[in-house]
Each structure stands twice: as C-alpha cells, then as structure tokens.
Design an enzyme around this catalytic site. Structure first.
Site, short mmCIF file in Angstrom:
data_model
loop_
_atom_site.label_atom_id
_atom_site.label_comp_id
_atom_site.label_asym_id
_atom_site.label_seq_id
_atom_site.Cartn_x
_atom_site.Cartn_y
_atom_site.Cartn_z
N ASN A 95 -13.06 92.01 59.22
CA ASN A 95 -13.46 93.42 59.09
C ASN A 95 -14.73 93.75 59.88
OD1 ASN A 95 -15.24 92.03 57.52
ND2 ASN A 95 -15.12 93.38 55.74
N ASP A 149 -14.30 86.07 56.30
CA ASP A 149 -13.81 86.52 55.00
C ASP A 149 -12.44 85.94 54.68
OD1 ASP A 149 -12.11 88.22 56.62
OD2 ASP A 149 -13.89 89.48 56.90
N ASP A 152 -18.56 69.78 43.47
CA ASP A 152 -19.87 69.76 44.13
C ASP A 152 -20.91 68.95 43.35
OD1 ASP A 152 -21.64 71.15 46.23
OD2 ASP A 152 -22.68 71.67 44.38
N ASP A 211 -13.86 86.63 60.95
CA ASP A 211 -14.33 87.89 60.38
C ASP A 211 -13.29 88.97 60.65
OD1 ASP A 211 -15.68 90.20 59.71
OD2 ASP A 211 -17.07 90.12 61.41
N ASP A 266 -17.87 92.77 60.07
CA ASP A 266 -19.23 92.94 59.55
C ASP A 266 -20.11 91.75 59.93
OD1 ASP A 266 -18.15 91.01 57.95
OD2 ASP A 266 -18.55 92.00 56.04
N HIS A 313 -19.83 70.81 56.03
CA HIS A 313 -20.80 71.90 56.18
C HIS A 313 -22.24 71.46 55.90
CE1 HIS A 313 -20.02 71.44 52.00
NE2 HIS A 313 -21.03 72.24 51.70
#
Ligand code: NOJ
Length: 574
Positions: A37, A43, A214, A35, A39, A344
C-alpha cells in the site's frame, strides 16, 4: 524409489518420519518484505501478493515474524495485543486471507510466539504499572530497590540494568530482559500462564501450523534475584547468568507443551539460546518441549557473546567446521534441528562467513547455501538470503533503526572504544543488516514499495542483486536455491537428503564436507577458502555445483576457491 544399497536402508528407517521434517521454511520479516500500500512499510497483503514467488522458489512453510499489535519499539517483539494485528501490517481479515491463499498454494504458516515479555503498552502492564493493587501486577516482575539502587546488578540483553524504576512509587522497579519497553511476564504466576496457553490455542484453532517461540529460555529467573560478579565495565553482569535456562524452567516448558502444542497437529520451533548439548534430549528428545530448536553456537562464531558485538573473535574455518559437526552430532543423537544461515537478528551470511571479500559474491552465497541446506534438519531460509543479499555500510549511528544497535554502540564506548570503532562493530553486526527492504527489482526502491522512502535504507546493490534479474538468470543464487530445494524435496534423493544419517568427512581444515547416508550416499563438500584444493578419492555423479565446471584429477577432484559440490557417491567407492 530404486534401492541400490539394501544394507543401508535400515539407517533411514531408524528415523521417524514427520511432516515438519520435510518442510523447507522461509522466514519473512514482514516490515521489509513487500509494501502493497505504498506507505514504506511491508505488510500482510504484500506477502499474499508474493505467494507466487514463494511457490516458484519451492518453499513449503513460512515463519512470519510478529504481526501483532505493537508500538514497534523492537519491530513487533513488543506486543500490546496478542490477538490483534498491527495496523501498518493490515487487518485480521488480511491475515485470514493470507492463511487461506497460502494453503491453496500448498504453503503452511507459522507465527512468532513472544511470551517472555509484552510491550509496556499492553493493557496488563498498564494496569500493573499504574495501580499497585492491580491483579495484573503479578503478571509481571516488580521488586523493591536496594537503598535507592535497583534490586540487583543484572544487565539486560540490550544494555543497561534489567530494572526500570516505576514512576510515582518509591523504591519500586520492574524487570525487563530486553528493552525497558519490553517488561518480562511473570511465569511463576499460574494465572498468567493459563492466559498465555489460551492465546496460543486460539491461534492454533485458527489454522496456523505452529509457532517459532521467541527467547523462551529466559522465562525462568533464579528466584533469589541476588547480585552476580560484574562482567563488564558498567559494573553489571549479564542477565544470562541467572535469568536464562535456569533450574525449574523444565516445569514451565513441559506445561506449555502439554497445554498447547501437544493438543494440535502443529510444529514448535524453539528459539532457545543457552541450552547445552547435554540438555538437548530434554528440549528436542522424544518427549522434548519442542519439535526442534535453533542452535546459535556457530551463528555467533564472530563474537564472544551474541549480544555484545565489541567482543569480536578471530575465528577460523576449522572452528566453524568443528562447531557445525558438534551441533549436528548432538542434534542427531537427540532429535531434530532447525538449520539456518541467517535470520532477522544476524548480519548477512556472506559478509560474516566469507573471509575473502572478493568472494562475497554469487559464488560465496551459493557455497554457504550448500553448506547449511543439506545438513540434517529442517532448513530455514531467511528472506533475501536466496538472492545473496549483503550487509550495508552506514556512516553514522543515526542511520540505524534497531534498538540493540543503538544500545551496543553506547555500550562499546562505555567499554572504552572510540565512536568510530563502536560504529564499525555496529556496522558488522547490526540486525538492520538483514532487515533492509527485500530487493524485488532494479527500480529506485528495489520494487519493495512505490514509496520513495522505505522505512529502512536499501543496501544499494539492487540493480544487480534482485529477484527479477535472478529469476531469469540460470546461474543466479536464486536459481541455485531453487535447485537445492528441488533436490531435497522433489528428487529421487529426497529420502536420503531429508532422513539420511549425517556423517562428517575428514578433510583439510578449510574444507567442510559431510555425507548423508540413506538409500545412497550423498556427499556435500565446500571449499571455504580462496585456495584451490585437491580432494582425493572423490568421484560420483555431480548433483549440484556452484561453478560451471569441475576439475577432475586422476585421484580425485580439485575444488576451486569457494567451490561447493553435492555428489552422489559412486557405489564402489569405499
Ligand atoms: C529474539 C528475537 O529474535 C529478537 O528480534 C528480539 O529482539 C528478542 N528476541 C526479544 O523479543
């Protein structure tokens, strides 16, 4: 390279070289990687900033999970604009920068192609839903119900009917293989198919190196849409029976390949659940639809069905071995494979495959790493796997974010399990297990973010399991992965380890061992039990060892519990 075994050389030459066979891929789940930034959400700039780490690890290609505009119901697998970037991940400018910086670091990028369905917020679907006369209605699957009931009894992958009632219309439903906010695209419609191809080519023109595709085996449904004999207490039957890898899919997949991938110097990696080994030739053969596909047979060894976690199995190492061998042989016969231990959608591998909890540690992580990494095919490493990250234990369903965890919890109880049992299934299998923030260092937020509240709770072991500590520790899991990558891609054994033939070795049940035969013979031997075990006839130069020592016997080697070895077989040794 010196050729010690000229008589074996033709075996390697049989294998057609391709750049994508030589890659080592690293899978990034962007929400949880880094991350930049603060938040609380990972990203694109976070990935760019961590390129030096990836370069040091030695990987050569990234597969980045969806970064496109999305309401994030399924964390990006619900796309509302294929050509836009989800603002919490950054902008198209950020992506372009990542692409060019990665290129400078010698790292290619492939993206996720999600074209079985879109988000319900996609403009196509919004138009289709709100206007029965819209041209976009035929982009999706709308059907009339059956006397106040949905059109049929198929169950979606995330639980409940595949049909969702259209508001403000009598007796009209739309189809969704996954969540109701992920309506399926209608691949029977050539106009829709062309839109998809144009979009794929748009991204390929941008300079990405290909796609992971996918859920692609779901794009063809049996057009009769008739009921199936129920296979659960909910009276429904899995969509897999009539909506996965069905007759006719061949035409869609060949066309997709012809209209997109074949026109570019790119790689296509299919997520193709439900494909049998007999069909591998069509999927990954010379004129296959994809360059490689993932095989889920052994990834789902702990559950009877990959999507219903309450159907647990009591699997044995011997079965794991048989399944890996069977898979490798089918792939070798037909084409090339995409090998993985984690992704994932799976729980962490050490929790899943290491039966003795005592060894769910660095030793276990390295043993599993060795097992999968040298199989014939392109290795895919999932973020955090190289640190030996583990599953977590959560005390309440409210702690889970993953849409399928919540569905599975409810379905388990529908099948008669208590809420405690249901929670246990979810803890074991939840996709959140692999989605926890990456552990960069030992600070409060594991260095993932300066924010004290990452979007998903940390596992909790980051004071010891983290990249900073492991980079400095020679015998860490991370350094072991570096060595494996180096051995496969940069050493004098490269050709054998990439292109060499896969040959299973005959050993006792709890030992999994195989050879890669090329210019030399490399043996990979893993003891997947907590008992030491003598393996007769082993000798040669040890190239990798997850223990600091090795026990030589006069007739072979003794492997300690969960010991893994990579050995260059001695010339005169059979
Ligand atoms: C497979 C993806 O890997 C998974 O994360 C997603 O939920 C489904 N496909 C639906 O797109």
């Amino acid at each position: 390279m010196e050729n010690h075994f000229p008589e074996k050389a033709p075996k390697i030459l049989k294998e057609k070289p391709f750049w994508w066979k030589e890659e080592v891929v690293y899978q990034i789940y962007p929400k949880s990687f880094y991350d930049s930034n603060n938040d609380g959400i990972g990203d694109i700039n976070g990935i760019t900033q961590k390129l030096p780490y990836l370069q040091e690890l030695g990987i050569t290609m990234l597969w980045i999970c969806p970064i496109f505009t999305s309401p994030m119901v399924d964390n990006g697998y619900d796309i509302s604009d294929y050509k836009g970037i989800q603002p919490e991940f950054g902008s198209m400018g950020d992506f372009d920068e990542l692409l060019s910086e990665a290129k400078k670091s010698g790292i290619k990028i492939i993206l996720d192609l999600v074209v079985n369905h879109t988000s319900d917020k996609h403009v196509w679907f919004q138009s289709a839903l709100n206007d029965s006369k819209s041209n976009y209605r035929n982009y999706y699957i709308f059907k009339e119900g059956n006397n106040e009931n949905p059109p049929n009894n198929w169950r979606s992958i995330f639980g409940g009917s595949v049909w969702e009632k259209v508001p403000n219309e009598e007796n009209m439903y739309y189809f969704h293989t996954f969540d109701k906010k992920q309506p399926d695209l209608n691949w029977e419609n050539p106009v829709l198919r062309q839109e998809i191809y144009d979009m794929v080519n748009w991204w390929l023109e941008k300079g990405i190196s290909g796609f992971r595709i996918d859920s692609i085996t779901f794009i063809k449904k049996d057009q009769d849409y008739t009921d199936v004999i129920p296979d659960g207490a909910d009276g429904l039957a899995s969509v897999k029976h009539k909506g996965r890898n069905r007759p006719g899919i061949k035409d869609f997949l060949s066309e997709l390949n012809r209209e997109t991938f074949q026109k570019y110097e790119c790689v296509s990696v299919g997520e193709a659940p439900g494909v049998t080994y007999e069909e591998y030739d069509q999927y990954i053969g010379n004129n296959g639809y994809f360059n490689m596909i993932f095989d889920f047979h052994y990834a789902d060894i702990d559950v009877e069905s990959g999507s219903e976690w309450f159907r647990r199995t009591n699997w044995q190492i011997k079965e794991l071995k048989n399944q890996i061998f069977k898979s490798q042989e089918a792939i070798q016969k037909n084409g090339w494979g995409a090998n993985f231990l984690e992704n994932h959608d799976q729980p962490r591998s050490i929790t899943k495959y290491i039966k003795d909890e005592k060894y769910q540690n660095e030793i276990g992580a390295k043993a599993l790493g060795t097992l999968f990494f040298f199989l014939r095919g392109t290795p895919f490493i999932y973020q955090g796997q190289e640190l030996g990250m583990k599953n977590f234990k959560r005390g309440t369903i409210a702690d889970f974010n993953d849409v399928s965890s919540i569905d599975n919890y409810q379905r388990s109880m529908l099948e008669g399990y208590t809420s405690q049992e249901a929670l246990e299934f979810v803890n074991q299998r939840s996709r959140d297990n692999s989605r926890t923030p990456f552990q960069w260092n030992s600070s409060e937020t594991a260095g993932f973010s300066e924010s004290t509240v990452p979007w998903l709770k940390l596992v909790g072991d980051h004071t010891t399991v983290n990249a900073r500590v492991q980079l400095e520790k020679e015998d860490s899991v991370l350094c072991y992965y570096k060595k494996m990558i180096q051995l496969r891609n940069k050493s004098k054994y490269r050709e054998t380890l990439i292109y060499g033939e896969f040959v299973p070795m005959n050993t006792t049940d709890h030992i999994i061992a195989y050879e890669r035969i090329g210019r030399e013979t490399i043996q990979v031997i893993i003891n997947l039990s907590n008992q030491a075990s003598l393996i007769e006839g082993l000798s040669g130069e040890i190239l990798l060892n997850n223990y600091s020592e090795i026990t030589y016997e006069k007739n072979g080697l003794t492997l300690q519990p969960y010991q893994a070895l990579v050995l260059r077989k001695e010339e005169n040794n059979g």
